[in-house]
Write a protein that holds these residues in place. Structure first.
Motif, PDB file in Angstrom:
ATOM      1  N   PHE A 255     -15.961  46.553  63.374  1.00 34.14           N
ATOM      2  CA  PHE A 255     -16.871  45.616  64.015  1.00 34.14           C
ATOM      3  C   PHE A 255     -16.616  44.219  63.464  1.00 34.14           C
ATOM      4  CE2 PHE A 255     -19.227  49.630  64.406  1.00 34.14           C
ATOM      5  CZ  PHE A 255     -19.497  49.606  65.768  1.00 34.14           C
ATOM      6  N   VAL A 256     -16.583  43.230  64.355  1.00 39.11           N
ATOM      7  CA  VAL A 256     -16.361  41.833  63.977  1.00 39.11           C
ATOM      8  C   VAL A 256     -17.696  41.105  64.026  1.00 39.11           C
ATOM      9  CG1 VAL A 256     -15.094  39.718  64.479  1.00 39.11           C
ATOM     10  CG2 VAL A 256     -14.039  41.939  64.958  1.00 39.11           C
ATOM     11  N   HIS A 257     -18.056  40.444  62.929  1.00 39.01           N
ATOM     12  CA  HIS A 257     -19.364  39.788  62.829  1.00 39.01           C
ATOM     13  C   HIS A 257     -19.222  38.276  63.018  1.00 39.01           C
ATOM     14  CE1 HIS A 257     -20.654  43.686  61.512  1.00 39.01           C
ATOM     15  NE2 HIS A 257     -19.842  43.642  60.470  1.00 39.01           N
ATOM     16  N   GLU A 258     -18.857  37.912  64.222  1.00 42.08           N
ATOM     17  CA  GLU A 258     -18.736  36.513  64.604  1.00 42.08           C
ATOM     18  C   GLU A 258     -19.309  36.349  66.004  1.00 42.08           C
ATOM     19  OE1 GLU A 258     -17.656  34.252  62.581  1.00 42.08           O
ATOM     20  OE2 GLU A 258     -16.701  35.476  61.027  1.00 42.08           O
ATOM     21  N   PRO A 259     -19.692  35.118  66.395  1.00 39.98           N
ATOM     22  CA  PRO A 259     -20.146  34.906  67.766  1.00 39.98           C
ATOM     23  C   PRO A 259     -19.086  35.355  68.769  1.00 39.98           C
ATOM     24  CG  PRO A 259     -20.624  32.988  66.414  1.00 39.98           C
ATOM     25  CD  PRO A 259     -19.756  33.887  65.583  1.00 39.98           C
ATOM     26  N   LEU A 260     -19.516  35.874  69.919  1.00 38.09           N
ATOM     27  CA  LEU A 260     -18.573  36.356  70.922  1.00 38.09           C
ATOM     28  C   LEU A 260     -17.567  35.279  71.307  1.00 38.09           C
ATOM     29  CD1 LEU A 260     -17.566  38.474  72.921  1.00 38.09           C
ATOM     30  CD2 LEU A 260     -19.365  37.719  74.514  1.00 38.09           C
ATOM     31  N   ALA A 261     -18.019  34.034  71.426  1.00 41.06           N
ATOM     32  CA  ALA A 261     -17.115  32.952  71.807  1.00 41.06           C
ATOM     33  C   ALA A 261     -15.992  32.779  70.784  1.00 41.06           C
ATOM     34  CB  ALA A 261     -17.890  31.646  71.969  1.00 41.06           C
ATOM     35  N   ALA A 262     -16.334  32.965  69.494  1.00 42.23           N
ATOM     36  CA  ALA A 262     -15.324  32.823  68.451  1.00 42.23           C
ATOM     37  C   ALA A 262     -14.292  33.940  68.539  1.00 42.23           C
ATOM     38  CB  ALA A 262     -15.986  32.825  67.079  1.00 42.23           C
ATOM     39  N   VAL A 263     -14.740  35.146  68.876  1.00 40.60           N
ATOM     40  CA  VAL A 263     -13.804  36.261  69.023  1.00 40.60           C
ATOM     41  C   VAL A 263     -12.929  36.049  70.256  1.00 40.60           C
ATOM     42  CG1 VAL A 263     -13.603  38.761  69.280  1.00 40.60           C
ATOM     43  CG2 VAL A 263     -15.439  37.798  67.880  1.00 40.60           C
ATOM     44  N   GLN A 264     -13.521  35.599  71.351  1.00 36.18           N
ATOM     45  CA  GLN A 264     -12.743  35.343  72.562  1.00 36.18           C
ATOM     46  C   GLN A 264     -11.718  34.229  72.352  1.00 36.18           C
ATOM     47  OE1 GLN A 264     -16.111  34.615  75.151  1.00 36.18           O
ATOM     48  NE2 GLN A 264     -15.962  36.646  76.084  1.00 36.18           N
ATOM     49  N   ALA A 265     -12.056  33.262  71.500  1.00 36.68           N
ATOM     50  CA  ALA A 265     -11.146  32.142  71.242  1.00 36.68           C
ATOM     51  C   ALA A 265      -9.861  32.579  70.566  1.00 36.68           C
ATOM     52  CB  ALA A 265     -11.853  31.091  70.381  1.00 36.68           C
ATOM     53  N   VAL A 266      -9.854  33.769  69.931  1.00 34.03           N
ATOM     54  CA  VAL A 266      -8.639  34.261  69.281  1.00 34.03           C
ATOM     55  C   VAL A 266      -7.517  34.448  70.305  1.00 34.03           C
ATOM     56  CG1 VAL A 266      -7.666  36.158  67.905  1.00 34.03           C
ATOM     57  CG2 VAL A 266      -9.992  35.362  67.464  1.00 34.03           C
ATOM     58  N   CYS A 267      -7.869  34.684  71.554  1.00 36.01           N
ATOM     59  CA  CYS A 267      -6.865  34.862  72.609  1.00 36.01           C
ATOM     60  C   CYS A 267      -6.029  33.602  72.827  1.00 36.01           C
ATOM     61  CB  CYS A 267      -7.540  35.263  73.923  1.00 36.01           C
ATOM     62  SG  CYS A 267      -8.252  36.926  73.901  1.00 36.01           S
ATOM     63  N   HIS A 268      -6.453  32.476  72.283  1.00 40.48           N
ATOM     64  CA  HIS A 268      -5.712  31.217  72.431  1.00 40.48           C
ATOM     65  C   HIS A 268      -5.171  30.754  71.083  1.00 40.48           C
ATOM     66  CE1 HIS A 268      -7.246  30.886  76.541  1.00 40.48           C
ATOM     67  NE2 HIS A 268      -8.422  31.247  76.056  1.00 40.48           N
ATOM     68  N   GLN A 269      -5.096  31.650  70.124  1.00 44.40           N
ATOM     69  CA  GLN A 269      -4.628  31.279  68.795  1.00 44.40           C
ATOM     70  C   GLN A 269      -3.237  31.858  68.535  1.00 44.40           C
ATOM     71  OE1 GLN A 269      -7.892  32.040  66.019  1.00 44.40           O
ATOM     72  NE2 GLN A 269      -9.321  30.838  67.254  1.00 44.40           N
ATOM     73  N   LEU A 270      -2.907  32.256  67.352  1.00 45.77           N
ATOM     74  CA  LEU A 270      -1.528  32.540  66.953  1.00 45.77           C
ATOM     75  C   LEU A 270      -0.970  33.803  67.610  1.00 45.77           C
ATOM     76  CD1 LEU A 270      -1.988  31.855  63.130  1.00 45.77           C
ATOM     77  CD2 LEU A 270      -1.086  30.273  64.855  1.00 45.77           C
ATOM     78  N   ASN A 271       0.269  33.705  68.135  1.00 49.25           N
ATOM     79  CA  ASN A 271       0.963  34.904  68.598  1.00 49.25           C
ATOM     80  C   ASN A 271       1.266  35.809  67.406  1.00 49.25           C
ATOM     81  OD1 ASN A 271       0.987  34.117  71.265  1.00 49.25           O
ATOM     82  ND2 ASN A 271       3.001  33.159  71.136  1.00 49.25           N
ATOM     83  N   PHE A 272       1.146  37.128  67.629  1.00 50.38           N
ATOM     84  CA  PHE A 272       1.379  38.072  66.541  1.00 50.38           C
ATOM     85  C   PHE A 272       1.781  39.406  67.156  1.00 50.38           C
ATOM     86  CE2 PHE A 272       0.190  40.943  63.048  1.00 50.38           C
ATOM     87  CZ  PHE A 272       0.665  40.237  61.941  1.00 50.38           C
ATOM     88  N   PRO A 273       2.788  40.101  66.604  1.00 52.17           N
ATOM     89  CA  PRO A 273       3.221  41.379  67.200  1.00 52.17           C
ATOM     90  C   PRO A 273       2.162  42.475  67.058  1.00 52.17           C
ATOM     91  CG  PRO A 273       4.370  40.977  65.131  1.00 52.17           C
ATOM     92  CD  PRO A 273       3.634  39.720  65.453  1.00 52.17           C
ATOM     93  N   CYS A 274       1.914  43.181  68.157  1.00 51.74           N
ATOM     94  CA  CYS A 274       1.019  44.343  68.111  1.00 51.74           C
ATOM     95  C   CYS A 274       1.731  45.504  67.437  1.00 51.74           C
ATOM     96  CB  CYS A 274       0.613  44.769  69.526  1.00 51.74           C
ATOM     97  SG  CYS A 274      -0.331  43.563  70.475  1.00 51.74           S
ATOM     98  N   LYS A 275       0.987  46.509  67.068  1.00 49.83           N
ATOM     99  CA  LYS A 275       1.562  47.699  66.452  1.00 49.83           C
ATOM    100  C   LYS A 275       2.519  48.417  67.389  1.00 49.83           C
ATOM    101  CE  LYS A 275      -2.463  48.464  63.465  1.00 49.83           C
ATOM    102  NZ  LYS A 275      -3.663  49.299  63.210  1.00 49.83           N
TER     103      LYS A 275
END
Length: 251
Positions: free
Chosen positions: A177-197
């Motif tokens: 569970f991530v304890h941040e505002p939903l907007a902050a979690v959604q904003a990750v989609c516009h942040q650093l590229n990173f390889p998925c597993k």
């Protein structure tokens, strides 16, 4: 009461029935698959005092007052359907009894009940297709239900047991569970590229976020609650982009 009011009230009742569980789970189960989940466990007993608490939770059947698990290979349980008929507890059903004792409790299978449940499942599938799409849980909504809790931690040792149950994900062995505002979690989609597993492309948060990891402990039949500060890694989709999968976390 006006006709329009009656129609609206009827629709509201149907919608509420769908929301509280009248719809099939996803992925959808056939009656045979549901029987296997609720009653078949290949592990050989006898088992300790925590077995039932653990299995009822893991098989997502905590609401049942009584349940039986059969500890035999699936093929042996399925073969009972070829044995001679015997009366079921309910006179309209035709059951079959195993020729020899099975580990667990005496087992019978109501064939007509399976047929009726199959028909009921088909009706529910048809009804589900008639509902507006907004009544179904999207990938983004499922992500929010499973991974977003905007309250600030850290949390006590009972947090995970309570949250995994209230969010209807108590069959998962591990969850975050991530304890941040939903907007902050959604904003990750516009942040650093990173390889998925799995090798595809995810996004990584630029800063650490407050998270709680819930790890199932079979020895205690409870979730371990682990509070951490980590950068989260998510997969995103849609327009606009929204998180749809929690891939993990990094320091």
């Amino acid at each position: 009461m006006a006709l329009n009011s009656l129609v609206l009230f009827s629709l509201l009742v149907l919608v509420l029935l769908v929301l509280v569980g009248a719809r099939p789970s996803w992925p959808r189960e056939t009656p045979a698959q549901r029987f296997q989940r609720q009653h078949v466990d290949f592990g050989k007993g006898p088992f300790g005092c925590t077995y039932c608490n653990q299995m009822m939770r893991r098989r997502n059947i905590l609401g049942k007052a009584i349940n039986t698990f059969v500890h035999e290979p699936l093929a042996a349980v399925q073969a009972i359907c070829l044995e001679p008929d015997i009366p079921c507890k309910y006179r309209r059903n035709s059951c079959h009894k195993s020729r020899c004792g099975l580990q667990g409790s005496a087992t019978t299978m109501a064939l007509k009940s399976l047929v009726l449940f199959s028909l009921l499942g088909l009706v529910l599938l048809v009804l589900e297709g008639a509902w507006p799409s907004q009544l179904r849980e999207t990938q983004a909504q499922r992500f929010q239900r499973q991974h977003v809790d905007s309250r600030r931690g850290p949390f006590g040792r009972t947090y995970c047991d309570q949250m995994m149950s209230s969010r209807n994900i108590s069959t998962k062995q591990f969850n975050t569970f991530v304890h941040e505002p939903l907007a902050a979690v959604q904003a990750v989609c516009h942040q650093l590229n990173f390889p998925c597993k799995d090798g595809s492309m995810c996004r990584k948060s630029t800063s650490q976020m407050s998270i709680t990891e819930c790890d199932w402990n079979g020895a205690t039949s409870h979730y371990n609650t682990i509070n951490r500060m980590r950068r989260i890694v998510v997969a995103c989709a849609g327009n606009p982009l929204e998180p749809i999968h929690y891939d993990g976390s990094v320091p």
